[in-house]
Write an enzyme that holds these catalytic residues in place. Structure first.
Site, PDB file in Angstrom:
ATOM      1  N   SER A 158     -14.083   5.946  -2.211  1.00 34.13           N
ATOM      2  CA  SER A 158     -14.393   6.035  -0.840  1.00 34.13           C
ATOM      3  C   SER A 158     -15.667   6.852  -0.490  1.00 34.13           C
ATOM      4  CB  SER A 158     -13.097   6.942   0.080  1.00 34.13           C
ATOM      5  OG  SER A 158     -11.994   6.329  -0.365  1.00 34.13           O
ATOM      6  N   LEU A 159     -16.514   5.891  -0.135  1.00 30.11           N
ATOM      7  CA  LEU A 159     -17.964   6.520  -0.271  1.00 30.11           C
ATOM      8  C   LEU A 159     -18.205   7.198   1.184  1.00 30.11           C
ATOM      9  CD1 LEU A 159     -20.176   6.968  -2.474  1.00 30.11           C
ATOM     10  CD2 LEU A 159     -21.082   4.762  -1.793  1.00 30.11           C
ATOM     11  N   HIS A 160     -18.242   6.036   2.136  1.00 35.71           N
ATOM     12  CA  HIS A 160     -18.485   6.361   3.540  1.00 35.71           C
ATOM     13  C   HIS A 160     -19.811   6.913   4.044  1.00 35.71           C
ATOM     14  CE1 HIS A 160     -14.279   5.420   3.327  1.00 35.71           C
ATOM     15  NE2 HIS A 160     -13.610   6.541   3.152  1.00 35.71           N
ATOM     16  N   CYS A 206      -9.637  11.006   8.934  1.00 33.72           N
ATOM     17  CA  CYS A 206      -8.490  10.533   8.578  1.00 33.72           C
ATOM     18  C   CYS A 206      -7.308  11.142   8.830  1.00 33.72           C
ATOM     19  CB  CYS A 206      -8.301  10.436   6.826  1.00 33.72           C
ATOM     20  SG  CYS A 206      -6.962  10.027   6.255  1.00 33.72           S
ATOM     21  N   SER A 252      -7.405   3.980  -5.178  1.00 37.10           N
ATOM     22  CA  SER A 252      -8.612   4.643  -4.483  1.00 37.10           C
ATOM     23  C   SER A 252      -8.684   6.179  -4.322  1.00 37.10           C
ATOM     24  CB  SER A 252      -8.330   4.177  -3.107  1.00 37.10           C
ATOM     25  OG  SER A 252      -9.537   4.612  -2.125  1.00 37.10           O
ATOM     26  N   ASN A 291     -10.982   3.110  11.997  1.00 31.80           N
ATOM     27  CA  ASN A 291      -9.730   3.056  12.845  1.00 31.80           C
ATOM     28  C   ASN A 291      -9.754   4.225  13.555  1.00 31.80           C
ATOM     29  OD1 ASN A 291      -7.306   1.244  12.995  1.00 31.80           O
ATOM     30  ND2 ASN A 291      -7.691   1.302  10.643  1.00 31.80           N
ATOM     31  N   GLY A 326      -2.293  10.571   0.879  1.00 34.56           N
ATOM     32  CA  GLY A 326      -2.658  11.181  -0.161  1.00 34.56           C
ATOM     33  C   GLY A 326      -3.735  10.911  -1.149  1.00 34.56           C
ATOM     34  N   GLU A 327      -4.064  11.803  -2.026  1.00 35.90           N
ATOM     35  CA  GLU A 327      -5.361  11.350  -2.887  1.00 35.90           C
ATOM     36  C   GLU A 327      -4.558  11.468  -4.445  1.00 35.90           C
ATOM     37  OE1 GLU A 327      -8.421  10.819  -3.249  1.00 35.90           O
ATOM     38  OE2 GLU A 327      -8.098  11.098  -5.447  1.00 35.90           O
ATOM     39  N   CYS A 362       0.970  -1.202  -0.049  1.00 33.34           N
ATOM     40  CA  CYS A 362       0.044  -0.049  -0.099  1.00 33.34           C
ATOM     41  C   CYS A 362       0.894   1.177   0.087  1.00 33.34           C
ATOM     42  CB  CYS A 362      -0.776  -0.047   1.322  1.00 33.34           C
ATOM     43  SG  CYS A 362      -1.792   1.494   1.490  1.00 33.34           S
ATOM     44  N   CYS A 394     -10.665  14.961   4.910  1.00 34.15           N
ATOM     45  CA  CYS A 394     -11.662  14.064   5.358  1.00 34.15           C
ATOM     46  C   CYS A 394     -11.487  13.902   7.055  1.00 34.15           C
ATOM     47  CB  CYS A 394     -11.616  12.438   5.027  1.00 34.15           C
ATOM     48  SG  CYS A 394     -11.775  12.356   3.120  1.00 34.15           S
TER      49      CYS A 394
HETATM   50  N1  SAH Z   1      -7.457   9.556  -0.980  1.00 34.06           N
HETATM   51  C1  SAH Z   1      -7.995   8.282  -1.233  1.00 34.06           C
HETATM   52  C2  SAH Z   1      -6.880   7.308  -0.961  1.00 34.06           C
HETATM   53  C3  SAH Z   1      -6.680   7.064   0.560  1.00 34.06           C
HETATM   54  S1  SAH Z   1      -7.176   5.539   0.746  1.00 34.06           S
HETATM   55  C4  SAH Z   1      -9.162   8.123  -0.769  1.00 34.06           C
HETATM   56  O1  SAH Z   1      -9.654   8.903  -0.250  1.00 34.06           O
HETATM   57  O2  SAH Z   1      -9.680   6.962  -1.037  1.00 34.06           O
HETATM   58  C5  SAH Z   1      -7.324   5.187   2.317  1.00 34.06           C
HETATM   59  C6  SAH Z   1      -8.650   4.659   2.411  1.00 34.06           C
HETATM   60  O3  SAH Z   1      -9.065   4.421   4.007  1.00 34.06           O
HETATM   61  C7  SAH Z   1      -9.748   5.703   2.221  1.00 34.06           C
HETATM   62  O4  SAH Z   1     -11.050   4.866   1.731  1.00 34.06           O
HETATM   63  C8  SAH Z   1     -10.030   6.516   3.382  1.00 34.06           C
HETATM   64  O5  SAH Z   1     -11.204   6.884   3.443  1.00 34.06           O
HETATM   65  C9  SAH Z   1      -9.906   5.344   4.328  1.00 34.06           C
HETATM   66  N2  SAH Z   1      -9.876   5.878   5.647  1.00 34.06           N
HETATM   67  C10 SAH Z   1      -8.832   7.077   6.166  1.00 34.06           C
HETATM   68  N3  SAH Z   1      -8.929   7.194   7.507  1.00 34.06           N
HETATM   69  C11 SAH Z   1      -9.332   6.046   8.002  1.00 34.06           C
HETATM   70  C12 SAH Z   1      -9.742   5.646   9.215  1.00 34.06           C
HETATM   71  N4  SAH Z   1      -9.456   6.331  10.265  1.00 34.06           N
HETATM   72  N5  SAH Z   1     -10.548   4.447   9.390  1.00 34.06           N
HETATM   73  C13 SAH Z   1     -10.970   3.703   8.305  1.00 34.06           C
HETATM   74  N6  SAH Z   1     -10.760   3.970   6.882  1.00 34.06           N
HETATM   75  C14 SAH Z   1      -9.918   5.491   6.707  1.00 34.06           C
END
Ligand code: SAH
Length: 344
Positions: free
Chosen positions: A211-213, A116, A188, A287, A156-157, A102, A113
């Protein structure tokens, strides 16, 4: 300028200017992609060429500043220092189907976000192609474990660093280099709609993870600022276009947050909105990040959510949490290290 960010053809152009034969480009490309730390190791190159290259194009490999190995599952987390002193994280996970790395795509992250750790200090800078490649190469060299899969899910994105990420993908996919198949790569994104369309045009066979969430704008807007620029309807429309262009099923990531996005009605709303879109769901128990008030969902809530999505026809997995004992989730190790450095 770092030669490792260049294609074989581009290295060939440089060699031509240096008055060198074309076949040297392939030799150099292959050596670089083995993760050599100096030109001295390129034993089939003439000494004077090695010296010229070392002078003009230093290799600048990253150095390991922290390495943590999980005693539970063998996950290894690296914190690398780059040549300008910035740090990024890489995680090696050992799955049955192969070793997966990763990688980070930026130093910090501009997306903001709420849950994160990677974004807490904002974006410092974007990574160059060779700095992404180095994470894969030197993780493989240091661990001695062959890497077969890559996920762009670290700090990063990726789509905010579009051109460099595209170049990295081309390099890591190269048959004379690591030769990692696009089907073994996942990218991602938090949902940068125009960039998803740009990616779709390339018709790569990688897996797009989104990353929908959240099930709707109301919830998503409070935890993901990007949703204000690209609301869910637009994002899901882009996902449909992506599927139409590539025939690749979209993988949605969904961090389960207690009381925020984990109700049964949230799962039902998702089913309605995703109708007809070939998708897969990956539920990630949140997390916990020290600086954030958000808490993970209960096991029971995650199981219920999974059941509803499955019953609605969306294959749904719950991500196994690896490396829980080593700060393995994004951004946590870098943050800890930067804090320690600041207090020294
Ligand atoms: N910027 C990209 C790549 C990061 S990927 C993105 O947003 O997809 C990391 C993944 O972990 C993303 O789905 C992100 O939303 C998720 N993530 C970040 N912090 C997290 C946390 N504390 N617990 C669970 N998932 C988390």
């Amino acid at each position: 300028m770092n030669l490792k960010s260049l294609t074989r053809e581009e290295i060939g152009d440089i060699l031509k200017e240096l008055g060198q034969p074309a076949f040297r480009a392939g030799q150099i490309f292959t050596w670089l992609h083995k993760g050599v730390r100096s030109y001295e190791e390129m034993t089939n190159l003439p000494k004077n060429l090695r010296e010229i290259l070392a002078e003009k194009y230093p290799i600048c490999p990253p150095t390991v500043v922290r390495k943590q190995e999980s005693s539970r599952d063998g996950t290894i987390k690296y914190l690398w220092e780059l040549s300008d002193g910035n740090c990024v994280e890489t995680v090696l996970m050992r799955y049955r189907y192969g070793n997966t790395v990763c990688i980070s795509t930026e130093v910090g992250c501009p997306m903001g976000c709420a849950f994160c750790a990677s974004t807490l200090g904002g974006l410092v800078r974007r990574l160059e192609p060779f700095e992404m490649l180095d994470q894969v190469l030197f993780t493989q060299v240091d661990s001695g474990l062959p890497v077969s899969h890559i996920v762009l899910m670290g700090i990063g994105e990726p789509l905010d660093n579009f051109d460099n990420v595209m170049r990295f993908l081309e390099l890591v996919n190269s048959p004379e280099g690591m030769n990692i198949s696009m089907r073994h790569i996942s990218l991602s994104t938090c949902g940068l709609v125009p960039r998803i369309d740009q990616l779709a045009k390339r018709k790569l066979q990688l897996t797009l993870s989104v990353s929908l969430h959240a099930p709707n704008d109301q919830v998503r807007g409070t935890i993901m600022p990007v949703n204000r620029a690209y609301p869910m309807d637009e994002l899901l429309a882009a996902c449909r276009r992506y599927y139409d262009a590539t025939s690749r099923r979209i993988s949605f990531e969904y961090a389960m947050i207690n009381g925020v996005n984990d109700r049964e009605s949230d799962a039902q709303e998702l089913l309605r909105r995703l109708k007809g879109l070939p998708a897969h769901f990956n539920l990630i128990p949140l997390n916990h990040v020290e600086e954030s008030p958000l808490k993970p969902s209960t096991k029971a809530a995650v199981a219920r959510f999974q059941q509803i999505l499955e019953d609605g026809g969306i294959p749904t997995t719950v991500r196994r949490t690896l490396g829980g004992d080593i700060d393995a989730s994004c951004g946590q190790l870098r943050r800890k290290y930067n804090r320690e450095k600041a207090s020294r």
